[in-house]
Scaffold this active site. Structure first.
Site, PDB file in Angstrom:
ATOM      1  CB  CYS A 190      -0.970  -0.023   1.181  1.00 61.81           C
ATOM      2  SG  CYS A 190      -0.233  -0.342   2.789  1.00 61.81           S
ATOM      3  N   GLY A 194       2.903   0.157   3.783  1.00 59.48           N
ATOM      4  CA  GLY A 194       3.069  -1.231   4.189  1.00 59.48           C
ATOM      5  C   GLY A 194       2.712  -1.434   5.644  1.00 59.48           C
ATOM      6  CB  VAL A 195       1.348   0.624   8.131  1.00 58.67           C
ATOM      7  CG1 VAL A 195       0.763   0.625   9.543  1.00 58.67           C
ATOM      8  CG2 VAL A 195       2.785   1.120   8.165  1.00 58.67           C
ATOM      9  CB  SER A 196      -3.286   0.185   7.560  1.00 63.21           C
ATOM     10  OG  SER A 196      -4.633  -0.078   7.881  1.00 63.21           O
ATOM     11  NE  ARG A 197      -3.998   2.082   2.206  1.00 64.80           N
ATOM     12  CZ  ARG A 197      -3.795   3.264   1.645  1.00 64.80           C
ATOM     13  NH1 ARG A 197      -4.640   3.703   0.722  1.00 64.80           N
ATOM     14  NH2 ARG A 197      -2.753   3.996   1.965  1.00 64.80           N
TER      15      ARG A 197
END
Length: 465
Positions: free
Chosen positions: A133, A136-139
């Site tokens: 995303c 590179g943390v949530s989605r």
């Protein structure tokens, strides 16, 4: 005073931006645990995190780094942030794009099985997938966590801890977390003989991707109440999952595309939820009358005329949004009225997401011929003459030396300047566009200027959409 972000060397990490060795080892965990959120983010944004064999996750920094992707033998890329991030290397990798925002209200589970199917197909074919995303943390991590939950038959905590051990900044937002938990509870618990059926509705995803169809779970009120026929809509296609059947029902105004995706979702339920029931299309002319009766009985036994559901209106209006991309040539020698009469009439008559106030009373219209394409709302009020091209490809630009074009899709706007255009008044061109207002793309969408030979990846992604 802000603490200085430690270097890779000080943490015992090698300088490579791509390989598995870049991952923190167990001995590094104490050092990493002392970092602030911002420090961790700065440290891991340039890291291509290897989660499992042939599965990597990361940020746009990796997605735009062809060398790093090739070093890791990436063959396929899942872009979870297509609303803001283009597919940088479409000639080198196979892409699948999700147009997701990182917001609590963003629906992610309606496309969960499509994503699982894609990841699984890549791995089964021997490919390597990079999921990304913006950071590179949530989605991206949410999609990866759902895949690991399904693949390994484990809960959220186990799957997320596995991913976090290899990418410590993994953190689905609160809305995603809640959705994943509800999805897992629903998908891991079979429909029972005395339990309520589950109803799914096929609908366009969003204004930014109206041609993408998703399967939304239709929640009942009160919670755990069985679905009823009142939740059906003549414009839509639905999947009803009962103890013994997977029923597909399509309203008389449903498009063939929606019917296709309803049948596809039913097959995905069989695969990903291990449903053994056969798929039955109860709205087809040759449907078994007994199975048709069973379908209506599961919805309360009533077969009253199915009426449009107001709560679905906004999504069904997306079926009427003109699907781009559209390419307009700037023609200063022509008057604004030079756009064909047929096209102008179609523009005036065609409903759009901004003006439709009631459900359609006739079948959803099929796409208009090229010479009758509705003029997108964002172009209807330009005070300079623009001509809508009926067809185009890259050769259109290659042969345009002194032309100006406006490229429009459902997400972005681009101004393209030919190589021999002398001192274009870009500010005036863009101002004339903004003065008219626009509905698709949203009004806060900026216009990106591109010069011939220096086009951005975003431009080519939209051009070939």
């Amino acid at each position: 005073m802000n603490k200085k972000v430690p270097s890779l060397k000080s943490l015992g990490l090698p300088p490579s931006r791509s390989l598995e060795e870049r991952r923190p080892s167990t001995s590094d965990q104490t050092d990493i645990s002392t970092l602030t959120k911002d420090e961790k983010l700065a440290l891991f944004l340039p890291v291509c995190s290897k989660i499992d064999d042939n599965i990597f996750v990361g940020s746009v920094q990796i997605a735009s780094n062809k060398t790093t992707l090739l070093e890791n033998n990436v063959t396929h890329i899942l872009n979870c942030a297509g609303v803001i991030i283009p597919n940088y290397f479409p000639d080198d990798f196979v892409y699948k794009t999700l147009h997701l925002f990182d917001g609590r209200s963003q629906d992610i589970t309606s496309m969960s099985y499509e994503v699982l199917e894609y990841i699984e197909s890549v791995l089964q074919s021997g490919g390597t997938i990079f999921i990304h995303c913006e950071k590179g943390v949530s989605r991206s991590c949410s999609m990866l966590i759902m895949y690991k939950m399904w693949k390994n038959r484990v809960g959220f905590i186990t799957a997320s801890e596995d991913v976090k051990a290899k990418r410590p900044i993994c953190q689905p937002n609160d809305g995603f977390l809640r959705q994943i938990l509800l999805w897992w509870k629903r998908s891991s618990e079979p429909v029972t003989l005395d339990g309520p059926p589950r109803l799914y509705r096929i609908s366009p995803d969003s204004v930014r991707s109206p041609s993408t169809f998703v399967a939304r779970y239709v929640a009942s009120s009160p919670q755990h109440a069985p679905p009823t026929a009142a939740q059906l809509d003549p414009r839509g296609a639905f999947v009803l999952h009962t103890y013994s059947h997977l029923f597909v029902w399509c309203g008389p105004l449903a498009t063939d595309e929606m019917r296709h995706h309803a049948l596809l979702h039913a097959e995905r339920l069989r695969r990903f939820e291990r449903v053994t029931a056969e798929v039955t299309h109860v709205s087809s002319p040759d449907a078994d009358p007994m199975l048709v009766d069973a379908f209506w009985a599961a919805l309360g036994g009533k077969r009253d005329p199915i009426e449009p559901v107001a709560a679905y209106d906004a999504e069904y209006r997306l079926l009427l949004v003109p699907r781009g991309p559209f390419l307009w040539r700037y023609d200063p020698s022509a008057a604004s009225s030079s756009i064909s009469t047929d096209a102008a009439a179609a523009a005036a008559a065609a409903p759009t997401a901004a003006v439709v106030e009631s459900p359609p009373s006739s079948p959803t219209p099929t796409p208009l011929p090229a010479d009758q394409l509705p003029i997108p709302p964002s172009m209807q009020h330009l005070d300079r003459p623009w001509r809508l091209l009926q067809s185009f490809d890259r050769s259109t630009l290659a042969n345009a030396t002194d032309d100006i074009f406006m490229l429009h899709d459902n997400m972005r706007l681009f101004l393209w300047i030919g190589p021999e255009v002398a001192s274009p008044d870009i500010a005036s061109l863009i101002a004339s566009h903004e003065a008219g207002g626009r509905d698709v793309p949203p009004k806060d969408t900026p216009v990106q200027t591109n010069y011939a030979g220096k086009e951005s990846p975003q431009f080519w992604t939209s051009f070939s959409r």
